[in-house]
Design a protein around this motif. Structure first.
Motif, PDB file in Angstrom:
ATOM      1  N   ARG A  43     -53.005  30.968 -16.898  1.00  0.00           N
ATOM      2  CA  ARG A  43     -53.445  30.722 -18.272  1.00  0.00           C
ATOM      3  C   ARG A  43     -54.899  31.144 -18.457  1.00  0.00           C
ATOM      4  NH1 ARG A  43     -50.011  27.761 -21.269  1.00  0.00           N
ATOM      5  NH2 ARG A  43     -48.309  26.728 -20.157  1.00  0.00           N
ATOM      6  N   ASP A  56     -58.561  28.791 -23.841  1.00  0.00           N
ATOM      7  CA  ASP A  56     -57.648  28.154 -24.788  1.00  0.00           C
ATOM      8  C   ASP A  56     -56.282  27.798 -24.188  1.00  0.00           C
ATOM      9  OD1 ASP A  56     -56.539  30.661 -24.503  1.00  0.00           O
ATOM     10  OD2 ASP A  56     -56.778  31.230 -26.605  1.00  0.00           O
ATOM     11  N   GLU A  61     -54.006  29.653 -23.202  1.00  0.00           N
ATOM     12  CA  GLU A  61     -52.919  30.567 -23.564  1.00  0.00           C
ATOM     13  C   GLU A  61     -52.220  31.077 -22.304  1.00  0.00           C
ATOM     14  OE1 GLU A  61     -51.793  34.552 -26.031  1.00  0.00           O
ATOM     15  OE2 GLU A  61     -53.341  33.184 -26.748  1.00  0.00           O
TER      16      GLU A  61
END
Length: 86
Positions: free
Chosen positions: A45, A49, A51
């Motif tokens: 990730r 953030d 993501e």
């Protein structure tokens, strides 16, 4: 090969196969600079953030030291032990 927990000061990680990942040159730099981390489910990730980039591909014979992964995650502010982890 990228060390998950750096072997030099101040990290003092182990210099062993279980503390290494095979990464392309770009992802190696991003991992070293803490732009990427590996979550508890072995997903890669983005640190900023969370993501999802992709699930980490692991070879069944390569045992990865989970303490080293947790240490790196903590440097990214994403450890379950870090303040403000999200």
């Amino acid at each position: 090969m990228a060390h998950i927990q750096g072997i030099g000061k101040p990290h003092e990680g182990p210099d062993k196969l279980s503390n290494l990942l095979c990464l392309c040159p770009n992802h190696h730099v991003q991992f070293d600079r803490l732009f990427l981390f590996i979550d508890e489910d072995w997903n890669v990730r983005r640190s900023s953030d969370r993501e999802l980039i992709r699930t980490l591909t692991r070879h069944p014979e390569h045992v990865i030291d989970e303490e080293c992964v947790e240490y790196h995650r903590g440097l990214c502010g994403r450890s379950r032990y870090s303040l403000g982890s999200g």
